[in-house]
Design a protein around this motif. Sequence first.
Motif, PDB file in Angstrom:
ATOM      1  N   ILE A  89      -8.572  -4.726   2.177  1.00  0.00           N
ATOM      2  CA  ILE A  89      -8.169  -3.835   3.256  1.00  0.00           C
ATOM      3  C   ILE A  89      -8.239  -2.421   2.683  1.00  0.00           C
ATOM      4  N   VAL A  90      -9.268  -1.689   3.071  1.00  0.00           N
ATOM      5  CA  VAL A  90      -9.495  -0.349   2.535  1.00  0.00           C
ATOM      6  C   VAL A  90      -8.498   0.636   3.126  1.00  0.00           C
ATOM      7  N   ASP A  91      -7.909   1.468   2.258  1.00  0.00           N
ATOM      8  CA  ASP A  91      -6.974   2.513   2.684  1.00  0.00           C
ATOM      9  C   ASP A  91      -5.867   1.937   3.562  1.00  0.00           C
TER      10      ASP A  91
ATOM     11  N   GLY B 123     -10.996  -2.542  -4.800  1.00  0.00           N
ATOM     12  CA  GLY B 123      -9.557  -2.679  -4.613  1.00  0.00           C
ATOM     13  C   GLY B 123      -8.801  -2.009  -5.739  1.00  0.00           C
ATOM     14  N   THR B 124      -7.637  -1.438  -5.426  1.00  0.00           N
ATOM     15  CA  THR B 124      -6.825  -0.790  -6.460  1.00  0.00           C
ATOM     16  C   THR B 124      -5.668  -1.674  -6.913  1.00  0.00           C
ATOM     17  N   ALA B 125      -5.303  -2.676  -6.102  1.00  0.00           N
ATOM     18  CA  ALA B 125      -4.248  -3.640  -6.453  1.00  0.00           C
ATOM     19  C   ALA B 125      -4.434  -4.857  -5.565  1.00  0.00           C
ATOM     20  N   SER B 126      -3.773  -5.958  -5.945  1.00  0.00           N
ATOM     21  CA  SER B 126      -3.938  -7.210  -5.193  1.00  0.00           C
ATOM     22  C   SER B 126      -2.600  -7.748  -4.714  1.00  0.00           C
ATOM     23  N   LEU B 127      -2.678  -8.570  -3.666  1.00  0.00           N
ATOM     24  CA  LEU B 127      -1.509  -9.284  -3.158  1.00  0.00           C
ATOM     25  C   LEU B 127      -1.874 -10.752  -2.990  1.00  0.00           C
ATOM     26  N   SER B 128      -1.035 -11.630  -3.537  1.00  0.00           N
ATOM     27  CA  SER B 128      -1.260 -13.075  -3.431  1.00  0.00           C
ATOM     28  C   SER B 128      -0.002 -13.716  -2.878  1.00  0.00           C
ATOM     29  N   ASN B 129      -0.117 -14.359  -1.722  1.00  0.00           N
ATOM     30  CA  ASN B 129       1.028 -14.942  -1.034  1.00  0.00           C
ATOM     31  C   ASN B 129       0.900 -16.458  -1.022  1.00  0.00           C
ATOM     32  N   MET B 130       1.837 -17.142  -1.694  1.00  0.00           N
ATOM     33  CA  MET B 130       1.855 -18.608  -1.693  1.00  0.00           C
ATOM     34  C   MET B 130       3.095 -19.142  -0.994  1.00  0.00           C
TER      35      MET B 130
ATOM     36  N   ILE C 292      -6.100  -2.610  -0.819  1.00  0.00           N
ATOM     37  CA  ILE C 292      -5.403  -3.840  -1.204  1.00  0.00           C
ATOM     38  C   ILE C 292      -6.329  -5.050  -1.105  1.00  0.00           C
ATOM     39  N   SER C 293      -6.544  -5.704  -2.245  1.00  0.00           N
ATOM     40  CA  SER C 293      -7.290  -6.969  -2.291  1.00  0.00           C
ATOM     41  C   SER C 293      -6.320  -8.097  -1.959  1.00  0.00           C
ATOM     42  N   VAL C 294      -6.672  -8.914  -1.001  1.00  0.00           N
ATOM     43  CA  VAL C 294      -5.774  -9.979  -0.544  1.00  0.00           C
ATOM     44  C   VAL C 294      -6.385 -11.334  -0.893  1.00  0.00           C
ATOM     45  N   ALA C 295      -5.663 -12.130  -1.660  1.00  0.00           N
ATOM     46  CA  ALA C 295      -6.172 -13.431  -2.094  1.00  0.00           C
ATOM     47  C   ALA C 295      -6.288 -14.381  -0.898  1.00  0.00           C
ATOM     48  N   VAL C 296      -7.484 -14.946  -0.732  1.00  0.00           N
ATOM     49  CA  VAL C 296      -7.751 -15.908   0.341  1.00  0.00           C
ATOM     50  C   VAL C 296      -8.337 -17.170  -0.287  1.00  0.00           C
ATOM     51  N   SER C 297      -7.710 -18.304  -0.025  1.00  0.00           N
ATOM     52  CA  SER C 297      -8.193 -19.579  -0.563  1.00  0.00           C
ATOM     53  C   SER C 297      -9.295 -20.121   0.339  1.00  0.00           C
ATOM     54  N   ILE C 298     -10.427 -20.464  -0.273  1.00  0.00           N
ATOM     55  CA  ILE C 298     -11.548 -21.064   0.450  1.00  0.00           C
ATOM     56  C   ILE C 298     -11.953 -22.331  -0.284  1.00  0.00           C
TER      57      ILE C 298
ATOM     58  N   ALA D 151       0.830  -1.206   0.000  1.00  0.00           N
ATOM     59  CA  ALA D 151       0.000   0.000   0.000  1.00  0.00           C
ATOM     60  C   ALA D 151       0.864   1.256   0.000  1.00  0.00           C
ATOM     61  N   VAL D 152       1.881   1.280   0.852  1.00  0.00           N
ATOM     62  CA  VAL D 152       2.765   2.452   0.911  1.00  0.00           C
ATOM     63  C   VAL D 152       3.525   2.608  -0.409  1.00  0.00           C
ATOM     64  N   SER D 153       3.934   1.494  -1.002  1.00  0.00           N
ATOM     65  CA  SER D 153       4.639   1.548  -2.294  1.00  0.00           C
ATOM     66  C   SER D 153       3.768   2.186  -3.370  1.00  0.00           C
ATOM     67  N   LEU D 154       2.495   1.820  -3.392  1.00  0.00           N
ATOM     68  CA  LEU D 154       1.576   2.371  -4.386  1.00  0.00           C
ATOM     69  C   LEU D 154       1.387   3.876  -4.198  1.00  0.00           C
ATOM     70  N   LEU D 155       1.413   4.327  -2.949  1.00  0.00           N
ATOM     71  CA  LEU D 155       1.289   5.762  -2.697  1.00  0.00           C
ATOM     72  C   LEU D 155       2.571   6.492  -3.081  1.00  0.00           C
ATOM     73  N   GLN D 156       3.712   5.810  -2.932  1.00  0.00           N
ATOM     74  CA  GLN D 156       4.991   6.415  -3.326  1.00  0.00           C
ATOM     75  C   GLN D 156       5.169   6.442  -4.844  1.00  0.00           C
ATOM     76  N   VAL D 157       4.580   5.442  -5.521  1.00  0.00           N
ATOM     77  CA  VAL D 157       4.656   5.361  -6.987  1.00  0.00           C
ATOM     78  C   VAL D 157       3.222   5.347  -7.525  1.00  0.00           C
ATOM     79  N   PRO D 158       2.551   6.507  -7.525  1.00  0.00           N
ATOM     80  CA  PRO D 158       1.134   6.551  -7.914  1.00  0.00           C
ATOM     81  C   PRO D 158       0.885   6.158  -9.367  1.00  0.00           C
ATOM     82  N   GLU D 159       1.913   6.134 -10.188  1.00  0.00           N
ATOM     83  CA  GLU D 159       1.742   5.714 -11.583  1.00  0.00           C
ATOM     84  C   GLU D 159       1.297   4.255 -11.683  1.00  0.00           C
ATOM     85  N   CYS D 160       1.485   3.498 -10.600  1.00  0.00           N
ATOM     86  CA  CYS D 160       1.075   2.091 -10.596  1.00  0.00           C
ATOM     87  C   CYS D 160      -0.234   1.861  -9.853  1.00  0.00           C
ATOM     88  N   ASN D 161      -0.736   2.895  -9.192  1.00  0.00           N
ATOM     89  CA  ASN D 161      -2.007   2.779  -8.481  1.00  0.00           C
ATOM     90  C   ASN D 161      -3.127   3.275  -9.398  1.00  0.00           C
TER      91      ASN D 161
END
Length: 424
Positions: A305-307, A340-347, A290-296, A264-274
């Motif tokens: 996670i808003v803002d 969401g403005t971007a997503s994170l997927s952790n495997m 940030i949209s966070v991938a959750v396996s169900i 989230a902080v990275s996207l605010l520092q580089v708004p060209e990617c947000n």
Amino acid sequence: MAINIQMPALSPTMEEGSLAKWLVKEGDTVKSGDLLAEIETDKATMEFEAVDEGVITSILVAEGTDGVKVGTVIATLTVEGEEAEAPAAKAAPAKAEAPKADTPAKAEAAPAPKADPVPAKASTDSGDRVKASPLARRLAQASGLDLASVQGSGPNGRIVKADLEGAKPAAAAPAASPASAPAPAAAPIVAQDYGIPHEAVKLSNMRKTIARRLTESKQTVPHIYLTVDIRLDKLLKLRGELNAGLESRGVKLSVNDLLIKALAVSLLQVPECNVQFAGDTLLKFQRADISVAVSIPAGLITPIIVDAGSKGVATISTEMKDLATRAKDGKLMPEEYQGGTASLSNMGMFGIKQFEAVINPPQGMIMAIGAGEKRPYIVDDALGVATVMSATGSFDHRAIDGADGAQLMKAFKELVENPLAMLA
């Protein structure tokens, strides 16, 4: 008179759903606020409440029915003292359908004396696709028959197996084949089992949506992938220190919580990617959701996670645990997973070293996180051992240039390797 209970729109984008379970039966008395049914949307199973009071006269859509369009009458309800009208209300659809059933028969009887091409046209769908039963279509394909040259004797001119007896392959069949694109597509689906013992599992609405959206993403979004290796030792040390202080509050930070904050902080520092590609415009977002991938069990869902950029890591951790729990129970509200403005997927928890995630449209990027592991690493100009993970950003190249994507990856790496900076 009877009150029609219609399939509700449980989210702004919902067009159809599955009637997962009825919580009432015919003859039950309900009042406003009572639960009537469980409706499965593409992302969650939600409860449907009664608005009016009365008696459930009839249930018109059985539980387990898929693809029920929003607005479809699924049941009828009458207020007390009007039960006598219920039979008429239920009988009305049958009377209304009878003339419709007769109409096609009369329409086909009229053109019958005319030339052969007329019945052929009458046996096509709205998209010029010949009407035929699945069995007739497979037999025709195997025999090289052109269905367009066969007159159907089934309902509404549909071609059935009996119509193919005695039919000869047409010389023009090869030329007609490209126009009947859906027919060849059906063959692999039927033949894929090759006689191997198997189980046919019906796709859930969620799985259908995942298939549709990811296919759309790979077909229409030009992906560019950028990978960096990130040292985790400082972040792991900070996590341990923070958890020691947060223990009394019942909060335990995960590595993923800190990575959500870092992205989230990275996207605010580089708004060209947000950003988000929107045809002839570009949407530039002023906060990072940030949209966070959750396996169900049913597939994958991305609670938001808003803002996240302005929230503390303890708040992010608490919200993420709540969202993940309710996601697995199918209890998320649409606004909690749509957007969401971007997503994170952790495997990383599965031991996956590196992967390239598919962008979640219409977002402009997704960060794929691999496992942290001990690797040989240059530390202070000397070869040492460090805990390192690989992170890969997938970017929509229509909206984000490679140089801007590289700036984001650089910012993300610096924040994870020096995590105090993102807490300032």
